[in-house]
Scaffold this active site. Structure first.
Site, PDB file in Angstrom:
ATOM      1  N   LYS A 140      29.622  45.068  32.016  1.00 51.97           N
ATOM      2  CA  LYS A 140      30.711  45.565  32.857  1.00 51.97           C
ATOM      3  C   LYS A 140      30.550  47.077  32.925  1.00 51.97           C
ATOM      4  O   LYS A 140      31.154  47.837  32.167  1.00 51.97           O
ATOM      5  CB  LYS A 140      32.063  45.168  32.257  1.00 51.97           C
ATOM      6  CG  LYS A 140      33.216  45.259  33.251  1.00 51.97           C
ATOM      7  CD  LYS A 140      33.141  44.170  34.302  1.00 51.97           C
ATOM      8  CE  LYS A 140      34.372  44.164  35.198  1.00 51.97           C
ATOM      9  NZ  LYS A 140      34.317  43.129  36.230  1.00 51.97           N
ATOM     10  N   SER A 168      34.057  39.593  40.095  1.00 52.27           N
ATOM     11  CA  SER A 168      35.163  39.940  39.210  1.00 52.27           C
ATOM     12  C   SER A 168      36.432  39.243  39.699  1.00 52.27           C
ATOM     13  O   SER A 168      36.488  38.020  39.724  1.00 52.27           O
ATOM     14  CB  SER A 168      35.325  41.456  39.135  1.00 52.27           C
ATOM     15  OG  SER A 168      36.024  41.812  37.963  1.00 52.27           O
TER      16      SER A 168
END
Length: 568
Positions: free
Chosen positions: A168, A370
């Site tokens: 991430k 996401s």
């Protein structure tokens, strides 16, 4: 008094335009848009960009319309995102299967700049014409990342960041000077998948070996003469020559063919079909999720760029559940994500729609990552293009600590807090140890929630999800191989699947809900009303709002695709 021929001429021209053969035109030099039509001002500002659905549906209708004789497309260097290009390529392949000619032409594919995605689109056509002074920028694909740590250090700003987990990488923009090992691995893995798709597609279309395409890319950009010699283009010609040749081929000595933009042709045909007899199969509702996902109502900038408000999208899904004419829903997702709670609200409405007996099929656009992937977990099926950017199952938080900058500038900052954590999101100071404990706890909860929903929706165990998650980004092809999506294809594939699940093989696809100007102006009586889905707020900051979101500020929410994953 005017001569009779002068009076008859306009009528004769009108009759010819209504009965002569048609050649569909596509102008793809300004890119495409996958967003729904907006207010008049936004439509004026985006008028040069053709709607993706109009292109695809126009080609589909043109393939079976005996009046349509062929298609001619103008190609530029960057016509659209990779997944959108693949959807157009699929539609062109279907059109060519009808036996009708499909010609692409360009003044220059790249014009001393990158043109690989543009050439990938051009290769789908049966013939490519290039201006004698043009170039083919078949230089390959690239992903770019910006790292601001050095600038922050000079400014006296210290980034406060945390993420779950190493892939991430949005926080790396602020904390690093260059790629980390995980960041580079994710980028290289994604680029390898996308590059293979492009090379093999071009090779198959042009009758070349993938290795030969790689050789040509290694010495690109290519001049027009070099591209012709390498069989990347079929002829060198100017616009007038290309048009005259195709019109003559289609006219066959009869009435002169009429040119018509595919988008205009599609809207006319769709209106005629809508007004004609209906097969009694209801409709497939097309609901869009475009841009950052946030709470409240969707927003639209003056330039037409939209964000996805959870309340607006949810209202559309609730209305579809109540509408007896809706047999199934296709949820078109083109979003890098956003708020965790807003994404979960949409996911819940998607799931409730399926449980109400109206199947939901997600059709992923260029990006559905996401939070964009999170909302897709509520659907009965997920369809992605091989070039879709998806996954990014993870969470992050970031804020700049400008305390050092303020001290350097001689600026004092004072605060009076009612409680220990009242000022924790202030950019004038760092997190305290107690605040970091809360940040870590929140990130752990969100990550656990995300991965648990992935496991449940996709039928995977915890270890499998952990290997696929950790914030890593995947191409649609990679996601399909790993069980994160159900099928590869575009909007047409999703519609066929929705019809099959609903048992309505002839149900037409309709943008949903259909609203008029009055729906946008009058207040909805309740959040259950169809007009509630028409409410959008004007976002005066437009692109600046998106920039702040991509910078990782808290307003964007923790489920945002990190970094710039646009393929150039």
């Amino acid at each position: 008094m005017a001569d009779l021929p002068e009076l008859i001429a306009p009528l004769a021209d009108l009759r010819r335009r209504r009965t002569a053969p048609l050649v569909l035109e596509l102008d793809l030099t300004e890119g495409t848009t996958d967003e729904p039509p907006g207010p008049p001002l936004a439509q004026v500002l985006t008028r040069r960009r053709e709607r993706l659905t109009d292109i695809v549906e126009g080609l589909r209708r043109g393939a079976r319309d005996p009046r349509v004789g062929g298609v001619l497309a103008k190609i530029g260097g960057a016509p659209a995102g990779l997944a959108a290009v693949q959807q157009i390529r699929d539609a062109v392949a279907d059109f060519r299967a009808s036996g009708k000619p499909a010609v692409a032409w360009s003044e220059s594919i790249g014009d001393f700049g990158p043109g690989t995605v543009g050439y990938y689109l051009a290769a789908a056509f049966g013939e490519i014409a290039l201006a004698p002074t043009g170039t083919v920028g078949l230089t390959g694909l690239a992903l770019n990342a910006l790292f601001l740590r050095g600038a922050f250090d000079k400014a006296g700003v210290r980034p406060e960041t945390a993420a779950r987990h190493e892939y991430k990488t949005a926080v790396n923009t602020f904390t690093e000077h260059d790629y980390t090992a995980a960041h580079r691995a994710a980028a290289e893995g994604l680029l390898e998948s996308l590059s293979e798709q492009v090379r093999t597609g071009i090779a198959a279309d042009r009758g070349l070996e993938p290795g030969r395409v790689a050789e040509l890319a290694a010495r690109a950009p290519l001049t027009a003469a070099e591209a012709l010699e390498a069989h990347l283009v079929d002829r060198l010609a100017y616009r007038d020559e290309v048009y005259a040749d195709l019109l003559e081929r289609i006219g066959h000595g009869g009435p002169e063919p009429v040119l018509r933009f595919a988008s205009r042709y599609n809207r006319h045909r769709a209106t005629a079909e809508h007004l004609g007899p209906r097969p009694g199969n209801g409709q497939i509702a097309l609901v869009g999720v475009h841009g950052q996902i946030h709470s409240g109502h969707s927003r639209r900038s003056p330039t037409g760029r939209t964000t996805a408000g959870a309340e607006t999208v949810s209202a559309a899904l609730r209305a579809a559940r109540r509408d007896t004419s809706v047999r199934a829903v296709v949820l078109r997702v083109d979003s890098p994500g956003g708020s965790h709670s807003a994404s979960d609200a949409v996911r819940r409405e998607v799931r409730l729609t399926g449980e109400a007996g109206k199947p939901v099929v997600v059709s992923m656009g260029d990006v559905a990552a996401s939070g964009g992937y999170y909302i897709s977990l509520g659907a009965d099926r997920i369809v992605a293009q091989p070039g879709t950017v998806t996954g990014s199952i993870g969470v992050f938080i970031a804020k700049p600590d400008a305390q050092g900058l303020l001290e350097r500038l001689g600026i004092g900052y004072g605060t009076v807090d009612s409680d220990p954590h009242a000022g924790m999101f202030s950019t004038a100071r760092p997190f305290t140890d107690s605040e970091w404990e809360r940040v870590d706890a929140l990130l752990d909860v969100v990550y656990a929630d995300f991965t648990e929903k992935v496991a449940r929706a996709r039928g995977l165990d915890a270890d499998q999800v952990d290997r696929l998650a950790r914030g890593r980004v995947w191409s649609g092809a990679q996601a399909h191989e790993r069980g994160l999506v159900d099928a590869l294809g575009g909007l047409e594939t999703a519609v066929r699947l929705a019809r099959s699940l609903a048992g309505a093989p002839h149900a037409p696809l309709r943008p949903y809900p259909r609203t008029g100007p009055l729906d946008r102006l009058r207040p909805a009586e309740s959040s259950e009303e169809r007009s509630a889905a028409a409410r959008t707020r004007l976002d005066a900051w437009g692109p600046l709002a998106e920039l702040s979101a991509r910078a990782g500020l808290p307003a964007a929410g923790p489920l945002v695709l990190p970094g710039d994953w646009e393929v150039r």
